[in-house]
Design a protein around this motif. Structure first.
Motif, PDB file in Angstrom:
ATOM      1  N   GLY A  45       0.450  -0.822   0.311  1.00 19.65           N
ATOM      2  CA  GLY A  45       0.008  -0.233  -0.464  1.00 19.65           C
ATOM      3  C   GLY A  45       1.002   1.414   0.506  1.00 19.65           C
ATOM      4  O   GLY A  45       1.051   1.898   0.970  1.00 19.65           O
ATOM      5  N   ALA A  46       1.904   1.230  -1.008  1.00 26.20           N
ATOM      6  CA  ALA A  46       3.120   2.690  -1.053  1.00 26.20           C
ATOM      7  C   ALA A  46       1.906   3.559  -1.305  1.00 26.20           C
ATOM      8  O   ALA A  46       2.776   4.860  -0.327  1.00 26.20           O
ATOM      9  N   ALA A  47       1.709   3.647  -2.064  1.00 23.25           N
ATOM     10  CA  ALA A  47       0.934   5.228  -2.154  1.00 23.25           C
ATOM     11  C   ALA A  47      -0.312   5.612  -1.225  1.00 23.25           C
ATOM     12  O   ALA A  47      -1.163   4.279  -0.807  1.00 23.25           O
ATOM     13  N   PRO A  48      -0.637   6.608  -0.423  1.00 21.61           N
ATOM     14  CA  PRO A  48      -1.089   7.164   0.440  1.00 21.61           C
ATOM     15  C   PRO A  48      -2.551   7.171  -0.697  1.00 21.61           C
ATOM     16  O   PRO A  48      -2.426   7.935  -0.821  1.00 21.61           O
ATOM     17  N   LYS A  49      -3.340   6.722   0.721  1.00 25.74           N
ATOM     18  CA  LYS A  49      -5.041   7.075   0.011  1.00 25.74           C
ATOM     19  C   LYS A  49      -5.404   8.368   0.112  1.00 25.74           C
ATOM     20  O   LYS A  49      -5.500   8.814   1.591  1.00 25.74           O
ATOM     21  N   ALA A  50      -6.118   9.240  -0.483  1.00 27.49           N
ATOM     22  CA  ALA A  50      -6.729  10.407   0.901  1.00 27.49           C
ATOM     23  C   ALA A  50      -7.358   9.630   1.257  1.00 27.49           C
ATOM     24  O   ALA A  50      -8.658   8.936   1.253  1.00 27.49           O
ATOM     25  N   GLU A  51      -7.885  10.538   2.571  1.00 26.06           N
ATOM     26  CA  GLU A  51      -8.740  10.342   3.660  1.00 26.06           C
ATOM     27  C   GLU A  51     -10.414  10.271   2.713  1.00 26.06           C
ATOM     28  O   GLU A  51     -10.405  11.208   2.337  1.00 26.06           O
ATOM     29  N   ALA A  53     -13.491  11.765   2.344  1.00 32.70           N
ATOM     30  CA  ALA A  53     -13.890  12.733   2.072  1.00 32.70           C
ATOM     31  C   ALA A  53     -15.020  12.985   3.363  1.00 32.70           C
ATOM     32  O   ALA A  53     -16.037  11.926   2.602  1.00 32.70           O
ATOM     33  N   PRO A  54     -15.568  13.735   4.205  1.00 33.90           N
ATOM     34  CA  PRO A  54     -16.639  13.370   4.416  1.00 33.90           C
ATOM     35  C   PRO A  54     -18.019  14.410   3.862  1.00 33.90           C
ATOM     36  O   PRO A  54     -17.278  14.954   2.934  1.00 33.90           O
ATOM     37  N   ALA A  57     -20.641  20.176   3.072  1.00 34.55           N
ATOM     38  CA  ALA A  57     -21.519  21.209   3.945  1.00 34.55           C
ATOM     39  C   ALA A  57     -22.929  21.629   3.029  1.00 34.55           C
ATOM     40  O   ALA A  57     -23.803  21.572   3.400  1.00 34.55           O
ATOM     41  N   VAL A  58     -22.404  21.706   1.849  1.00 40.57           N
ATOM     42  CA  VAL A  58     -23.918  22.185   0.904  1.00 40.57           C
ATOM     43  C   VAL A  58     -23.381  21.461  -0.345  1.00 40.57           C
ATOM     44  O   VAL A  58     -22.395  22.085  -1.029  1.00 40.57           O
ATOM     45  N   HIS A 399     -18.511  37.691  -4.240  1.00 38.78           N
ATOM     46  CA  HIS A 399     -17.277  38.524  -4.269  1.00 38.78           C
ATOM     47  C   HIS A 399     -16.935  39.350  -5.174  1.00 38.78           C
ATOM     48  O   HIS A 399     -16.502  37.552  -5.719  1.00 38.78           O
TER      49      HIS A 399
ATOM     50  N   SER B 122     -11.895  19.529   1.766  1.00 38.05           N
ATOM     51  CA  SER B 122     -12.774  18.732   1.593  1.00 38.05           C
ATOM     52  C   SER B 122     -12.110  17.163   2.094  1.00 38.05           C
ATOM     53  O   SER B 122     -12.660  16.643   2.277  1.00 38.05           O
ATOM     54  N   ARG B 136     -26.487  39.130   2.950  1.00 38.22           N
ATOM     55  CA  ARG B 136     -24.231  40.252   3.155  1.00 38.22           C
ATOM     56  C   ARG B 136     -24.364  41.172   4.855  1.00 38.22           C
ATOM     57  O   ARG B 136     -23.521  41.687   4.914  1.00 38.22           O
ATOM     58  N   GLY B 161      -3.080  14.176   5.007  1.00 36.90           N
ATOM     59  CA  GLY B 161      -3.985  12.569   4.427  1.00 36.90           C
ATOM     60  C   GLY B 161      -3.727  12.946   3.055  1.00 36.90           C
ATOM     61  O   GLY B 161      -3.405  12.586   1.894  1.00 36.90           O
ATOM     62  N   ALA B 175       5.910   8.282  -3.470  1.00 39.97           N
ATOM     63  CA  ALA B 175       4.734   8.229  -2.433  1.00 39.97           C
ATOM     64  C   ALA B 175       5.104   7.242  -1.085  1.00 39.97           C
ATOM     65  O   ALA B 175       4.756   7.521  -0.201  1.00 39.97           O
ATOM     66  N   LYS B 179       4.347   8.343   1.843  1.00 42.19           N
ATOM     67  CA  LYS B 179       3.274   7.648   3.670  1.00 42.19           C
ATOM     68  C   LYS B 179       3.942   7.780   4.705  1.00 42.19           C
ATOM     69  O   LYS B 179       2.997   7.998   6.107  1.00 42.19           O
TER      70      LYS B 179
END
Lengths: 404, 313
Positions: A45-51, A53-54, A57-58, A399, B122, B136, B161, B175, B179
């Motif tokens: 599992g050399a390449a860390p996987k991204a966390e 994502a929760p 929110a919108v 904005h 994210s 506003r 991460g 990589a 890690k």
């Protein structure tokens, strides 16, 4: 360097199958070896996987069953400028730019979006005095490669510093004398342009623009095949983390309408020094800006002496803007128009002072005083005058990012 | 053409060519690894943790600067132009300048949807997401929630991460190292988090006042609660009426601490402190905000130390 890298990788990619064929026997072995290594890497599992994502929110607005979705609407904003004016000369001259009264100086509607993978669009519709509507800018930009961008449409030409500002971005309520005298309101033209950022240690960009050449005051050739050619260079140095210096130069060549193929050469130079202490960035700023603009126009031939005539005009302004508290600015400007032509009736200078209250990024109330001083007051009915302008400047909608 | 002019012209050309060649070389050979630009020093610190020697990182905002209000200087556009990866906080923290910088950077790899652009928001669960309508009139409201999430130390490893994933994508050769670095960083934060939580345990439920909603994530993590906020609408200076009401609340609830950051004018907080007898604690909100805070873990060591001392009095 990168380009050479791309070529090398393309060549090696094309060459790969050839090598593979040539090494037929070894090829299979090598593939096996590579597969083994991939397996090992996968197991480790050399390449860390991204966390994971929760959930956002919108959530993005869902596409409706009707197909009328708002997700890809352009970002809209509206700028409004309400203006109250006092002029010491009253309203004797109905054609004057500055008249005593209340007015909507301008309403501006801006829409911005990426058109597709390749293009970005900016449309600015302007309603000067809220009576008519005109296309102030309609720009499509394209970035074909790093350092280079191309644009087409109708835009404020890259001539000098002030010319590229919309009315609501003007540092003072009115434009410098020299800008309005040389180009009418501004040098705003249909055209195409290239903008290149030089690979120098400081920021240096070069603009080349091919313009239709319609500006009534400076260009407007009698033949519609005469274009305007514009070259602009802008440099910016960070003197320290609080201070920058910007130096720019512009040159415009085109034909005017004095007589057949009479040439116009316009030049400009600008210097801006800006100080904003990063530790107190929202409280203090000091900007010193100076700009010189001139137009040298061939103006037909004297019918009596048969000598070529010239109409050369130029001017300069210098201004100081100081933000002394979070919501307060005090500013001063000196304008001079009357360079390069001896004793013209329209030679003048102007002193301006401005106090601005800026309660938020979206609104400002600005009070400006002008003293206009004609070099030949009395002739042609020109009289020195005092002007007081009070402006409410506001933005609604998306904005705005603040230009430097 | 006279000889002396010919000579000077050719030598001039040669000098110009040499100067240009030097310029190109000095830029292109500056660093062989990944060039990363970040909007804040917090992110830059995390990139250093994960990337080690294989990345060169530069932050646009200084640690002692308000990351809401950064000037879109063309020199920052150059940083983006020459970067392989741009990492930002998102949730509209950088809305006032980042769009212009990305546009002006004209780097085809740093665009939405390209691997060269990374939004760290994210990776975390946002708080204070406004419920219902926003406009506003509510001040500088962030419709996607409070963007100051790096101030929860538990979010650090989550952000790291995401960074490690992206570095690995852009630089697969290293990589495994990314890690390992990520794992080490996680372990160090986990251990520290236990220590910090233990030290802050006795202050759980303590009510404090802050100048801006900068400290919400930090307070939530360590169980501190809001008695009020000096800036009652984000980004807008408080009204005298609000200050009076807040002073009343503070006196009634015996609030001892006002937290503020080192880039806003402390005069409103000082005024409140004078009226109520509370202490004003001026703290850095980002890595490098004060010279002692050199990295992400160091930021929390510093904050916990100061807050612990202030609340113990």
């Amino acid at each position: 360097m990168k380009f050479a890298g791309y070529i090398l990788s393309i060549v090696s990619f094309l060459a790969l199958p050839v090598f593979a064929l040539a090494e037929d026997g070894n090829g299979a072995k090598r593939l096996e070896e590579l597969e083994k290594r991939i397996k090992i890497l996968e197991e480790k599992g050399a390449a860390p996987k991204a966390e994971p994502a929760p959930s956002p929110a919108v959530p993005a607005l869902p596409s409706s069953a009707t197909g009328i979705s708002r997700v890809f609407n352009p970002a809209f904003s509206v700028n409004g400028l309400f203006l109250g004016t006092y002029r010491s000369e009253k309203n004797k001259d109905q054609t004057a730019d500055v008249k005593t009264g209340l007015n909507v100086q301008e309403l501006e509607l801006q829409a911005t979006a990426y058109i597709d993978t390749y293009l970005r669009g900016d449309i600015v519709l302007s309603l000067p005095t809220a009576e008519s509507i005109e296309i102030e800018e309609a720009i499509v930009d394209f970035v074909p490669m790093r350092n280079l961008s191309a644009r087409a449409g109708k835009f404020l030409a890259a001539f000098g510093k002030h010319n590229q500002l919309h009315t609501h971005q003007f540092p003072f309520i009115d434009a410098p004398l020299v800008s309005s005298e040389l180009f009418g309101e501004s040098l705003n033209e249909k055209g195409v342009g290239l903008n290149w950022v030089a690979p120098s240690p400081w920021y240096s960009e070069v603009n080349f623009q091919l313009l239709e050449g319609e500006n009534a005051a400076a260009l407007n050739s009698r033949f519609n095949d005469d274009f305007g050619y514009l070259l602009h260079n802008k440099n910016l140095w960070d003197l320290n983390e609080d201070t920058t210096a910007e130096l720019g130069g512009s040159y415009l060549y085109g034909k005017n309408n004095a007589e057949t193929h009479n040439a116009t050469h316009a030049v400009g130079g600008n210097l801006t020094v800006k100080w904003k202490p990063v530790r107190r960035a929202i409280y203090n700023t000091l900007i010193w800006q100076t700009e010189y603009l001139a137009a040298f126009k061939e103006n037909g031939i004297d019918p009596v002496s048969d000598v070529k005539l010239y109409d050369d005009r130029g001017g300069v302004y210098t201004s100081l803007q100081y933000q002394f508290a979070r919501r307060w600015w005090i500013q001063g400007r000196y304008d001079y128009f009357g360079l390069h032509a001896a004793n013209d009736a329209n030679d003048k200078q102007r002193w301006s002072g401005l106090l601005a209250f800026v309660p938020s990024e979206f609104s400002a109330v600005r009070l400006q005083y002008n003293h206009l001083d004609y070099a030949n007051s009395g002739t042609l009915g020109l009289k020195n005058e005092h002007q007081v302008l009070l402006q409410l400047n506001f933005t609604m909608g998306s904005h705005p990012a603040h230009k430097y | 053409m006279p000889n002396h002019i010919k000579f000077s012209f050719s030598s001039c050309c040669r000098n110009l060519f040499l100067a240009l060649a030097f310029l190109f070389l000095s830029i292109s050979s500056a660093f062989a690894g990944l060039n990363v630009a970040t909007t804040t020093e917090d992110i830059a610190s995390l990139v250093k943790e994960v990337g080690g020697d294989h990345v060169s990182v530069t932050s646009i905002a200084k640690g002692y600067q308000d990351a809401h209000y950064v000037e879109a200087k063309p020199s920052y556009m150059l940083k983006i132009n020459r970067a392989d990866l741009l990492i930002y906080i998102g949730m509209e923290l950088e809305i006032g300048y980042l769009p212009l910088l990305i546009e002006g950077g004209r780097n085809p790899n740093i665009r939405l949807g390209q691997p060269g652009l990374l939004d760290l928001s994210s990776s975390i669960a946002p708080i204070e997401v406004p419920v219902g309508e926003v406009d506003r009139s509510m001040g500088d409201v962030h419709p996607y929630g409070n963007p100051h999430y790096p101030l929860d130390p538990a979010n650090g490893p989550l952000m790291a991460g995401l960074i490690a994933g992206r570095l690995s994508l852009l630089d697969p050769d290293h990589a495994p190292e990314y890690k390992t670095n990520l794992e080490n960083f996680r372990k160090r934060v986990d251990a520290k988090l236990k220590e910090w939580s233990a030290r802050m345990e006795r202050f759980k439920g303590t009510r404090i006042v802050t100048y801006h909603l900068l400290w919400s994530y930090f307070m939530k993590r360590f169980g501190l609660e809001y008695a009020g906020v000096v800036e009652n609408k984000a980004g807008i200076p408080p009204s005298p009426k609000h200050l009076l009401e807040l002073a009343d609340t503070m006196k009634r609830q015996k609030i001892k601490l006002i937290l503020t950051n080192n880039y806003t004018d402390p005069s409103f907080s000082n005024l409140l402190a004078e009226k109520t007898g509370a202490t004003v604690l001026v703290l850095p909100g980002y890595v490098d905000g004060v010279p002692e805070v050199r990295d992400y873990i160091g930021l929390f060591d510093y904050l916990i130390d100061k807050i612990e001392r202030a609340l113990s009095h």
